[in-house]
Design an enzyme around this catalytic site. Structure first.
Site, PDB file in Angstrom:
ATOM      1  N   CYS A  88      -2.399   6.056   4.661  1.00 37.23           N
ATOM      2  CA  CYS A  88      -1.120   6.574   4.179  1.00 37.23           C
ATOM      3  C   CYS A  88      -1.364   6.900   2.706  1.00 37.23           C
ATOM      4  O   CYS A  88      -2.478   7.287   2.359  1.00 37.23           O
ATOM      5  CB  CYS A  88       0.019   5.578   4.428  1.00 37.23           C
ATOM      6  N   LEU A  89      -0.382   6.764   1.843  1.00 32.51           N
ATOM      7  CA  LEU A  89      -0.649   7.063   0.436  1.00 32.51           C
ATOM      8  C   LEU A  89      -1.418   5.939  -0.240  1.00 32.51           C
ATOM      9  O   LEU A  89      -2.420   6.167  -0.895  1.00 32.51           O
ATOM     10  CB  LEU A  89       0.646   7.367  -0.323  1.00 32.51           C
ATOM     11  N   ALA A  90      -0.952   4.698  -0.072  1.00 26.67           N
ATOM     12  CA  ALA A  90      -1.590   3.557  -0.731  1.00 26.67           C
ATOM     13  C   ALA A  90      -2.463   2.723   0.204  1.00 26.67           C
ATOM     14  O   ALA A  90      -3.229   1.883  -0.256  1.00 26.67           O
ATOM     15  CB  ALA A  90      -0.529   2.671  -1.371  1.00 26.67           C
ATOM     16  N   VAL A  92      -1.229   0.520   2.403  1.00 32.09           N
ATOM     17  CA  VAL A  92      -0.618  -0.811   2.342  1.00 32.09           C
ATOM     18  C   VAL A  92       0.391  -1.047   3.457  1.00 32.09           C
ATOM     19  O   VAL A  92       0.426  -2.126   4.046  1.00 32.09           O
ATOM     20  CB  VAL A  92       0.064  -1.023   0.964  1.00 32.09           C
ATOM     21  N   SER A  93       1.219  -0.076   3.784  1.00 29.84           N
ATOM     22  CA  SER A  93       2.352  -0.321   4.679  1.00 29.84           C
ATOM     23  C   SER A  93       2.290   0.494   5.977  1.00 29.84           C
ATOM     24  O   SER A  93       2.127  -0.067   7.058  1.00 29.84           O
ATOM     25  CB  SER A  93       3.656  -0.046   3.924  1.00 29.84           C
ATOM     26  N   ARG A  94       2.416   1.816   5.890  1.00 33.24           N
ATOM     27  CA  ARG A  94       2.464   2.643   7.102  1.00 33.24           C
ATOM     28  C   ARG A  94       1.169   2.571   7.908  1.00 33.24           C
ATOM     29  O   ARG A  94       1.193   2.317   9.124  1.00 33.24           O
ATOM     30  CB  ARG A  94       2.767   4.105   6.731  1.00 33.24           C
TER      31      ARG A  94
END
Length: 184
Positions: A88-90, A92-94
Protein backbone atom coordinates in the site's frame (compact mmCIF):
# COMPACT_ATOMS: atom_id res chain seq x y z
CA UNK A 1 10.26 6.47 3.41
CA UNK A 2 10.96 2.89 2.56
CA UNK A 3 12.69 0.50 4.89
CA UNK A 4 12.65 -2.16 2.21
CA UNK A 5 10.19 -4.92 1.53
CA UNK A 6 9.99 -7.69 4.12
CA UNK A 7 9.64 -11.43 3.56
CA UNK A 8 6.63 -12.85 5.41
CA UNK A 9 6.54 -16.38 3.95
CA UNK A 10 8.52 -17.87 1.06
CA UNK A 11 7.43 -15.98 -2.04
CA UNK A 12 5.37 -13.43 -0.09
CA UNK A 13 6.57 -9.92 0.73
CA UNK A 14 5.04 -6.76 2.18
CA UNK A 15 6.34 -3.32 1.32
CA UNK A 16 5.40 0.25 0.62
CA UNK A 17 4.84 2.35 -2.50
CA UNK A 18 8.55 3.08 -2.91
CA UNK A 19 9.46 -0.61 -2.65
CA UNK A 20 7.00 -1.41 -5.45
CA UNK A 21 8.98 0.86 -7.83
CA UNK A 22 12.44 -0.34 -6.76
CA UNK A 23 13.47 -2.55 -9.69
CA UNK A 24 16.68 -3.67 -7.97
CA UNK A 25 14.87 -4.81 -4.83
CA UNK A 26 12.11 -6.50 -6.86
CA UNK A 27 14.70 -8.36 -8.93
CA UNK A 28 16.74 -9.38 -5.87
CA UNK A 29 13.61 -10.91 -4.29
CA UNK A 30 12.45 -12.43 -7.62
CA UNK A 31 9.12 -10.56 -7.44
CA UNK A 32 6.99 -11.29 -10.52
CA UNK A 33 3.59 -10.22 -9.12
CA UNK A 34 2.55 -7.03 -7.31
CA UNK A 35 -0.70 -6.55 -5.45
CA UNK A 36 -1.20 -2.78 -5.06
CA UNK A 37 -3.86 -1.62 -2.62
CA UNK A 38 -4.14 2.16 -2.26
CA UNK A 39 -6.19 5.09 -3.55
CA UNK A 40 -4.43 5.36 -6.90
CA UNK A 41 -3.33 1.74 -7.44
CA UNK A 42 -2.26 1.08 -11.03
CA UNK A 43 0.38 -0.97 -12.89
CA UNK A 44 3.72 0.83 -12.94
CA UNK A 45 6.40 -1.53 -14.25
CA UNK A 46 6.71 -3.60 -17.42
CA UNK A 47 7.08 -7.34 -17.05
CA UNK A 48 5.26 -7.56 -13.72
CA UNK A 49 1.77 -8.98 -13.25
CA UNK A 50 -0.48 -6.67 -11.22
CA UNK A 51 -3.64 -6.83 -9.19
CA UNK A 52 -4.67 -3.25 -8.40
CA UNK A 53 -7.26 -2.58 -5.71
CA UNK A 54 -8.32 1.03 -5.16
CA UNK A 55 -8.84 1.42 -1.40
CA UNK A 56 -8.45 4.08 1.25
CA UNK A 57 -6.74 3.52 4.59
CA UNK A 58 -9.98 4.28 6.40
CA UNK A 59 -11.77 2.23 9.06
CA UNK A 60 -14.91 2.45 6.91
CA UNK A 61 -13.19 1.00 3.80
CA UNK A 62 -14.45 -2.52 3.04
CA UNK A 63 -11.42 -4.70 2.26
CA UNK A 64 -13.27 -7.97 2.90
CA UNK A 65 -14.82 -7.82 -0.57
CA UNK A 66 -11.29 -8.01 -2.02
CA UNK A 67 -10.09 -10.96 0.06
CA UNK A 68 -10.95 -13.70 -2.45
CA UNK A 69 -9.31 -12.08 -5.48
CA UNK A 70 -6.25 -11.17 -3.37
CA UNK A 71 -5.90 -14.68 -1.95
CA UNK A 72 -6.24 -16.17 -5.45
CA UNK A 73 -3.63 -13.77 -6.90
CA UNK A 74 -1.08 -14.43 -4.14
CA UNK A 75 -1.67 -18.18 -4.01
CA UNK A 76 -1.42 -18.76 -7.77
CA UNK A 77 1.82 -16.78 -7.87
CA UNK A 78 3.35 -18.76 -5.02
CA UNK A 79 2.18 -22.12 -6.38
CA UNK A 80 4.19 -21.34 -9.54
CA UNK A 81 7.28 -20.80 -7.38
CA UNK A 82 7.21 -17.05 -8.01
CA UNK A 83 7.15 -14.16 -5.55
CA UNK A 84 4.47 -11.59 -4.80
CA UNK A 85 4.86 -8.16 -3.22
CA UNK A 86 1.75 -6.82 -1.49
CA UNK A 87 1.99 -3.08 -0.90
CA UNK A 88 0.00 0.00 0.00
CA UNK A 89 1.49 3.45 0.62
CA UNK A 90 3.30 2.71 3.90
CA UNK A 91 3.07 -1.09 4.04
CA UNK A 92 1.38 -0.92 7.44
CA UNK A 93 -2.40 -1.31 7.24
CA UNK A 94 -4.10 -2.18 3.91
CA UNK A 95 -1.42 -4.50 2.54
CA UNK A 96 -1.00 -6.13 5.95
CA UNK A 97 -4.75 -6.78 6.16
CA UNK A 98 -4.77 -8.64 2.83
CA UNK A 99 -1.73 -10.71 3.81
CA UNK A 100 -3.31 -11.59 7.17
CA UNK A 101 -6.45 -12.80 5.36
CA UNK A 102 -4.22 -14.90 3.10
CA UNK A 103 -2.30 -16.43 6.02
CA UNK A 104 -5.58 -17.20 7.81
CA UNK A 105 -6.79 -19.02 4.69
CA UNK A 106 -3.66 -21.12 4.07
CA UNK A 107 -3.18 -22.03 7.76
CA UNK A 108 -5.50 -22.69 10.66
CA UNK A 109 -4.52 -19.38 12.28
CA UNK A 110 -6.94 -16.82 13.61
CA UNK A 111 -6.38 -13.18 12.78
CA UNK A 112 -4.19 -12.41 15.81
CA UNK A 113 -1.75 -15.28 15.19
CA UNK A 114 -1.65 -14.29 11.52
CA UNK A 115 -0.89 -10.69 12.57
CA UNK A 116 1.94 -11.90 14.83
CA UNK A 117 3.32 -13.92 11.91
CA UNK A 118 3.33 -10.79 9.74
CA UNK A 119 4.86 -8.67 12.52
CA UNK A 120 7.69 -11.16 12.92
CA UNK A 121 8.75 -10.13 9.41
CA UNK A 122 7.47 -6.55 9.37
CA UNK A 123 7.32 -5.05 12.86
CA UNK A 124 5.46 -1.90 11.73
CA UNK A 125 2.42 -3.99 10.63
CA UNK A 126 -0.69 -2.44 12.17
CA UNK A 127 -4.08 -2.68 10.43
CA UNK A 128 -6.43 0.16 11.33
CA UNK A 129 -9.27 -0.59 13.76
CA UNK A 130 -11.82 -1.04 10.96
CA UNK A 131 -9.62 -3.58 9.18
CA UNK A 132 -9.06 -5.41 12.47
CA UNK A 133 -12.83 -5.67 12.88
CA UNK A 134 -13.14 -7.02 9.33
CA UNK A 135 -10.48 -9.65 10.08
CA UNK A 136 -12.32 -10.64 13.27
CA UNK A 137 -15.55 -11.04 11.30
CA UNK A 138 -13.70 -12.98 8.59
CA UNK A 139 -12.36 -15.34 11.27
CA UNK A 140 -15.82 -15.85 12.81
CA UNK A 141 -17.93 -16.21 9.69
CA UNK A 142 -15.98 -16.79 6.48
CA UNK A 143 -12.47 -18.20 6.81
CA UNK A 144 -13.65 -21.84 6.99
CA UNK A 145 -15.47 -21.45 3.65
CA UNK A 146 -12.39 -19.79 2.13
CA UNK A 147 -10.18 -22.67 3.30
CA UNK A 148 -12.60 -25.15 1.71
CA UNK A 149 -12.73 -23.11 -1.51
CA UNK A 150 -8.91 -22.98 -1.68
CA UNK A 151 -8.64 -26.76 -1.23
CA UNK A 152 -11.33 -27.42 -3.87
CA UNK A 153 -9.81 -24.94 -6.31
CA UNK A 154 -6.13 -25.92 -5.94
CA UNK A 155 -6.05 -29.28 -4.13
CA UNK A 156 -3.61 -29.98 -1.33
CA UNK A 157 -1.01 -27.25 -1.27
CA UNK A 158 2.65 -28.17 -1.75
CA UNK A 159 3.50 -25.00 0.18
CA UNK A 160 4.45 -25.55 3.80
CA UNK A 161 2.75 -22.39 5.08
CA UNK A 162 1.29 -23.82 8.28
CA UNK A 163 4.69 -25.18 9.32
CA UNK A 164 6.50 -22.00 8.26
CA UNK A 165 4.08 -19.80 10.21
CA UNK A 166 4.19 -22.03 13.30
CA UNK A 167 8.00 -21.93 13.22
CA UNK A 168 7.90 -18.15 13.01
CA UNK A 169 5.64 -17.95 16.06
CA UNK A 170 7.73 -20.51 17.92
CA UNK A 171 10.85 -18.37 17.56
CA UNK A 172 12.21 -17.65 21.04
CA UNK A 173 10.38 -14.79 22.67
CA UNK A 174 8.27 -13.66 19.70
CA UNK A 175 4.89 -13.99 21.46
CA UNK A 176 6.28 -12.57 24.72
CA UNK A 177 7.63 -9.61 22.77
CA UNK A 178 4.22 -8.85 21.21
CA UNK A 179 2.44 -9.33 24.55
CA UNK A 180 4.88 -6.84 26.08
CA UNK A 181 4.23 -4.29 23.32
CA UNK A 182 0.48 -4.68 23.72
CA UNK A 183 0.82 -3.58 27.37
CA UNK A 184 2.66 -0.35 26.44
Amino acid sequence: MGNGMNKILPGLYIGNFKDARDAEQLSKNKVTHILSVHDSARPMLEGVKYLCIPAADSPSQNLTRHFKESIKFIHECRLRGESCLVHCLAGVSRSVTLVIAYIMTVTDFGWEDALHTVRAGRSCANPNVGFQRQLQEFEKHEVHQYRQWLKEEYGESPLQDAEEAKNILAAPGILKFWAFLRRL
